[in-house]
Design an enzyme around this catalytic site. Structure first.
Site: not given
Ligand code: GLN
Length: 479
Positions: A66, A141, A165
């Protein structure tokens, strides 16, 4: 030849490389070829030569990383314009550990900007497409990481999970994704979003590969004082049944929960049936505060983000816009460099931390966090694991939730509570469901356990994965 190689799991490929039936270079190159033809926008950068080494448990294995992990000399953007052109002078510990185990960085995976999002549509470099249906999101994400593994563009990947994410995109793409116990893996060199929640973990074809990667990733690191590693490391999972294990189904995240799609519930119920067939005991339980998880998370995560993102000011990293004076340079750079969601979170977080409101928002959200952690501790007095759907829905259409941040935030309804509690949780593909009139799409099943039960959790997931039979051979999107 390369189709056959790409059909292998990491553990199978590693065995063949060790036995001398396959060279690491051949294997890495098969994926370089696949990644070069990336039609999913899963990669922001790919390696131009085989980069793995010949020794170690992961010798020759190409990993999609990532783009939130700093990699020395390799562009690292965190999905943001503000880091365009940034070349880190050092490498994240997680990546270094994979390299020490013999793996190589195949590419840097696309992601929501600074890991804020559930659909990958917040990337400054364009959305990632779901390999099961190019009109749908891969989740976020870590959407690039999940799509690369599901789309056969990478053998395996790492991502980060702050509120879901890793698990949610894994569920939406039909791969395995695990958030280890907070502290199992070093956060050094992982660009910070919400430091008390961020955790690195694997996205893989199967549970065995997830264990293999976590084994290499975990460990104490003197560069991250919150890292402790996992005592005894991670053994390859081998359980064939679930005898003697008790599974709780928290009604707030499964049975009684609103907003879970019927197709998702159906796969969930069927999987619970398989747990019983494997000898596990299943009964209902409660996490009374879990339904407040999203509210607490969207105070705490933006609060931490607003502090963490203050460093991107045009002076130290990446983008700098020309201007007359310093203040204007800061303002211009941040205005142009950050996307809308990031700005929304900085504003929310700054507000929640302002002196007049600190106690009313941040203090209160912290107390909710404690309550949620206590709910889990109580549940784990009667159960070894709790299970729920990973995501309330299958992959949704691109654009469907972009205008409605709240609908987007609810994608993490089932994953945020474990993040707040710091406990490990894994999503495994459990079957397919058809949303209204759409194609068949993967559904994820989540297993969570007490802190540092990572090995036991992987073992249970392994037994269940075999019973489900959504293997990499028959799984994966239709070609
Ligand atoms: N979707 C969640 C957010 O937008 C979790 C994101 C994540 O785990 N990095 O914060």
């Amino acid at each position: 030849m390369s189709d056959e190689l790409i059909g292998l799991t990491v553990s199978q490929a590693a065995d063949r490389i060790r036995a001398g039936d396959l060279t690491g270079e051949e294997y890495f190159d098969a994926y370089r070829e696949a990644a070069t033809g990336d039609s999913l926008n899963a990669f922001l950068w790919t390696a131009d030569e085989a980069a793995a080494s010949v020794d170690g448990p992961l010798a020759g294995i190409p990993v999609a990383v990532k783009d939130i992990f700093c990699t020395k000399g390799v562009p690292t953007t965190a999905g943001s314009r503000i880091l365009e052109g940034y070349l880190p002078p050092y490498t994240a510990t997680a990546v270094r550990r994979l390299r020490d185990a013999g793996a190589g960085v195949l590419g840097k995976a696309n992601m929501d900007e600074f890991a804020m999002g559930s659909s990958n549509e917040n990337s400054a470099y364009g959305p990632v497409l779901n390999p099961w249906d190019a009109e749908r999101v891969p989740g976020g994400s870590s959407g690039g990481s999940a799509a690369a593994v599901a789309g056969r563009l990478a053998a395996c990947a790492i991502g980060t999970d702050t509120g879901g994410s890793i698990r949610q995109p894994a569920a939406l793409c039909g791969v395995v994704g695990m958030k280890p116990t907070y502290g199992a893996v070093s956060r050094y060199g992982m660009i910070a979003f919400a430091s008390s929640l961020d955790q690195c973990g694997p996205l893989t074809r199967d549970v065995t590969d997830a264990a293999l990667l976590l084994g290499a990733l975990q460990g104490r690191d003197s560069c991250d004082s919150t890292s402790v590693g996992i005592d005894g490391g991670i053994e390859p999972p081998s359980s064939e049944n679930l005898e003697g294990l008790r599974f709780g189904v928290p009604q707030e995240l499964a049975g009684e929960a609103e907003g879970i799609e019927p197709g998702v519930s159906e796969v969930f119920e069927r999987t619970v049936g398989l747990i019983e067939e494997l000898g596990g005991e299943v009964s209902d339980t409660h996490l009374p505060h879990a339904r407040h998880g999203i509210s607490a998370y969207y105070v705490l995560a933006p609060a931490e983000a607003s502090a963490n993102l203050a460093r991107f000011d045009g002076v130290r990293y990446g983008l700098r816009l020309p201007s007359e004076d310093l203040t204007e340079m800061y303002e211009e750079t941040r205005a142009q460099g950050f996307g809308d969601e990031v700005k929304r979170r900085i504003m929310l977080g700054t507000y929640a931390l302002s002196s007049g409101y600190y106690e009313a928002y941040y203090g209160r959200a912290q107390r909710v966090r404690t309550k949620i952690a206590e709910d889990f501790s109580e549940a784990f007095e009667s159960f070894d694991f709790v299970v729920s759907p990973t995501s309330p829905s299958v992959a949704f259409k691109l654009g469907e939730r972009t205008g409605d941040p709240l609908a987007m935030y609810l994608s993490d309804y089932c994953t945020v509570p474990m993040s707040l509690a710091g406990i490990p949780a894994i999503s495994i593909p459990a079957g397919l469901a058809k949303p209204d009139g759409g194609p068949e799409l993967p559904v994820g099943f989540q297993i969570a356990g007490p802190a540092f039960s990572d090995s036991a959790m992987l073992d249970a997931a392994y037994a269940l994965e075999r019973a489900i039979g959504f293997g990499h051979e028959n799984g994966g999107p239709p070609a």
